[in-house]
Enzyme design. Sequence first.
Site, PDB file in Angstrom:
ATOM      1  N   GLU A  49       0.830  -1.220   0.000  1.00  0.00           N
ATOM      2  CA  GLU A  49       0.000   0.000   0.000  1.00  0.00           C
ATOM      3  C   GLU A  49       0.857   1.260   0.000  1.00  0.00           C
ATOM      4  O   GLU A  49       0.448   2.288  -0.514  1.00  0.00           O
ATOM      5  CB  GLU A  49      -0.958   0.004   1.198  1.00  0.00           C
ATOM      6  CG  GLU A  49      -2.081  -1.028   1.100  1.00  0.00           C
ATOM      7  CD  GLU A  49      -1.683  -2.397   1.620  1.00  0.00           C
ATOM      8  OE1 GLU A  49      -0.495  -2.582   1.984  1.00  0.00           O
ATOM      9  OE2 GLU A  49      -2.552  -3.293   1.658  1.00  0.00           O
ATOM     10  N   PHE A 106     -11.743  -7.757  13.717  1.00  0.00           N
ATOM     11  CA  PHE A 106     -10.628  -8.173  12.865  1.00  0.00           C
ATOM     12  C   PHE A 106     -10.310  -7.074  11.848  1.00  0.00           C
ATOM     13  O   PHE A 106     -11.189  -6.599  11.141  1.00  0.00           O
ATOM     14  CB  PHE A 106     -10.964  -9.482  12.151  1.00  0.00           C
ATOM     15  CG  PHE A 106      -9.855  -9.930  11.231  1.00  0.00           C
ATOM     16  CD1 PHE A 106      -8.611 -10.284  11.741  1.00  0.00           C
ATOM     17  CD2 PHE A 106     -10.041  -9.953   9.851  1.00  0.00           C
ATOM     18  CE1 PHE A 106      -7.581 -10.668  10.894  1.00  0.00           C
ATOM     19  CE2 PHE A 106      -9.017 -10.344   9.001  1.00  0.00           C
ATOM     20  CZ  PHE A 106      -7.789 -10.700   9.531  1.00  0.00           C
ATOM     21  N   GLN A 107      -9.072  -6.674  11.791  1.00  0.00           N
ATOM     22  CA  GLN A 107      -8.574  -5.626  10.889  1.00  0.00           C
ATOM     23  C   GLN A 107      -9.277  -4.285  11.067  1.00  0.00           C
ATOM     24  O   GLN A 107      -9.423  -3.528  10.122  1.00  0.00           O
ATOM     25  CB  GLN A 107      -8.628  -6.089   9.431  1.00  0.00           C
ATOM     26  CG  GLN A 107      -7.640  -7.223   9.193  1.00  0.00           C
ATOM     27  CD  GLN A 107      -7.362  -7.497   7.724  1.00  0.00           C
ATOM     28  OE1 GLN A 107      -8.222  -7.323   6.883  1.00  0.00           O
ATOM     29  NE2 GLN A 107      -6.152  -7.951   7.435  1.00  0.00           N
ATOM     30  N   LYS A 159     -17.853  -1.546   5.474  1.00  0.00           N
ATOM     31  CA  LYS A 159     -18.219  -2.590   4.515  1.00  0.00           C
ATOM     32  C   LYS A 159     -19.729  -2.600   4.262  1.00  0.00           C
ATOM     33  O   LYS A 159     -20.177  -2.801   3.135  1.00  0.00           O
ATOM     34  CB  LYS A 159     -17.748  -3.948   5.044  1.00  0.00           C
ATOM     35  CG  LYS A 159     -17.547  -4.963   3.940  1.00  0.00           C
ATOM     36  CD  LYS A 159     -16.803  -6.185   4.445  1.00  0.00           C
ATOM     37  CE  LYS A 159     -16.681  -7.223   3.336  1.00  0.00           C
ATOM     38  NZ  LYS A 159     -16.025  -8.446   3.802  1.00  0.00           N
ATOM     39  N   MET A 161      23.820   9.735   3.049  1.00  0.00           N
ATOM     40  CA  MET A 161      23.601  11.017   3.708  1.00  0.00           C
ATOM     41  C   MET A 161      23.840  10.902   5.212  1.00  0.00           C
ATOM     42  O   MET A 161      24.404  11.799   5.838  1.00  0.00           O
ATOM     43  CB  MET A 161      22.187  11.525   3.417  1.00  0.00           C
ATOM     44  CG  MET A 161      21.926  12.917   3.928  1.00  0.00           C
ATOM     45  SD  MET A 161      23.112  14.107   3.284  1.00  0.00           S
ATOM     46  CE  MET A 161      22.231  14.736   1.864  1.00  0.00           C
TER      47      MET A 161
END
Lengths: 570, 178
Positions: A60, A122-123, A172, A485
């Site tokens: 993602e 969940f999630q 959902k 760097m």
Amino acid sequence: MEELLLEKVSTITGAEAVVKCLLAENVEVMFGYPGGAIMPVYDALYDYQEELKHILTRHEQGAIHAAQGYARSSGRVGVCIATSGPGATNLITGIADAQIDSTPLVCITGQVHAHLLGTDAFQETDVVGISMPVTKWNCQVTKAEDIPTVLAKAFYIARSGRPGPVLVDITKDAQFGHVEFEYEKCNQIRSYVPKPKVDYLCVKAAAELINEAKKPLVVFGQGVILAEAEKEFKAFIEKAGLPAAWTIMGLSALPSNHELNVGMLGMHGNYAPNKLTNECDVLIAVGMRFDDRVTGNLEQYAKQAKVIHLEIDPAEVDKNVKTTVAVVGDCKASLKQLTALLKDQKHTHWLTNFKELKAIENEKVIQNETNPLVGDMTMGEVIAQINKVTKGEAVVVTDVGQHQMVACRYAEFNQTKSSITSGGLGTMGFCLPAAIGAKFGAPQRQVIAVIGDGGFQMTIQELGTIFQTQIEVKVLILNNQFLGMVRQWQELFFDKRYSSTEMVNPDFQMIAKGYGMAANKVEKRSSLEAAVKEMLTYEGSYLLEVMVGKENNVFPMIETGASVSDIRLE
Amino acid sequence: MKTQFTISVLTENHIGLLNRVSIIFTRRRINIESIAVSESEVKGIHRYTIVITEEEELVKKVIKQLEKQIDVVGAFYYNNDELVYQEIALYKIPTNVLVAGGKAEQIVRHHNARFLAVEPEFSIIEKTGHKEETQVLFNELEPYGILEFVRSGRVAITKPMKQLKEYLKELEITSLNN
Ligand SMILES: Cc1ncc(C[n+]2csc(CCOP(=O)(O)OP(=O)(O)O)c2C)c(N)n1
């Protein structure tokens, strides 16, 4: 007749409404990754594959950086989509990056059923809460019928005024729910003033200061690009003969070879504009926000100068640097009004100062960096070879570190929206996915990703996205076998104690080949020119790894806490 | 110099805005001394009244960052002398101290506080005023044993006249995106 009636009352699912909203906003490509809570939208996307391209990234974070790259190369709103929980949290770095670099994005996340909210389902993550400090606006939708209005608002907020990322979290059940679809674009929110009206009295006051100035200096940022005010800006500096220096985010708004372009500001910027910031009598800031990487120590920043600030975001005015005259509003409008009031001037004598300091920098730094005849290869000479082939026409996307500073210092640009980098957040891993997005946003243009060996491995998986989409991206790895760097800082400020900065790297060519990408590696100067040419003229994606000096440093440099006039050449 | 300021934030009535508003303060490590939120005289518009003690320069920056939030209609800051403001305090004390010598009751009357409830076990007293005033009453009642004490956030009304409705009308024009 009956059919007509049916159509009127028929409803579609919230998920399909999401897709239809995107189409109504003329979205042609989006970047994302599926998962449980967003599956209804993915199912709806299946029916619209012709109209709306969905690019499956490999992470993602890749999706959101790609959306950013798309937005930056095209000037349009970037769209990305992810599932709830880990999918949503993986977007956060990119959202923060887009927020600080004012990139217009609409991020859509799936969420658990509304009745499960707050139960550690969940999630389930509170992504609206998590993203609140780093979004321009965000919102959770729990009903299908709210989807069109919320998405219309989201697009309007993302692109208007000072652009930024917006997140819409859709449960959902809202995706499964039904809605009588109707889409009306949003063009006003009463509590939101995207473009404050330019106050003509302020423009006049600014014009007076500029007309009287003997040693004016313009410092400009991405505001010029976001306002699509490149033409107005050029006319402005040309009329009054104003030397103009850019922040890293303003790069490419003014052609590199323009005679009034005096180079880059800030920590690793050019010698002349940094030094002369503390000698100018009027400092004119256009669409920039006086970031600390640009100003160095604020107590010793342009104290002698009167400061004019052209800025769309009132919250930036007087935030870091106190202004004498602030011209709040869209700089496309204010620059036009201002230019009309300016006297034709040349400031020849003042401009000589820039040339003299440039000559010093040239001799002490630039020559050795871009055309060293002996010793290890330098990053600068690789960029110089790129310039030879691209002639300033390519989009150059950079990651974060030494190679970023070198690429931005030396890459040449003829057109706007050509330099894409993570400026405000300094997000390693930005480059590869952003380059993919940039190519989708500007398919006719050559896109070159310039990456360090460290940052490449942060989002290296996006080679898979290139492989699957067959999009053409040139990947240039400047390999110094260090987190360069950080190593430079360790050398200069931590007694060369190289704590966890040395990299043992894999065979990047072999990795590229695994992804079906042509690849080459250059270890000797004698083969550099041909290799760069081969990469840039090859039809298709290409990875070129160049082994550069392990312990080269980027100069000039303004140390943290030092004044811009204390810029070091070595 | 740090001074006490009252910030008035007018917002649309959306979920999560309290969080957005408070983030602006917490980011800069500004301590919110009190906060009160309620619907304003205009339906659907909420007024946050926030008290902080900071330098005026910083307060100005905070105001602009508040106004920048999409659903914030406006944000303003005031010195204490530009406002009429009040806080409400409730005190729970054992009822028996009231009967014993009568002194506690005198204190309550003296402060123009009033009894909201008198039960066999405890009594509840209410006092409205500035923090200093409700604090004095607290100090005087303390020897008698305060069982519970609570003070509200500041609510304030400004003396300068600018009607919210007028302000909203102006916004209808300035918020146009052209
Ligand atoms: C996500 C993230 N983590 C850490 C850093 C800190 N950081 C800044 S530059 C840098 C080194 C980058 O090394 P490399 O990608 O090899 O590029 P180089 O500097 O060598 O060109 C690091 C670790 C960062 N900017 N971003």
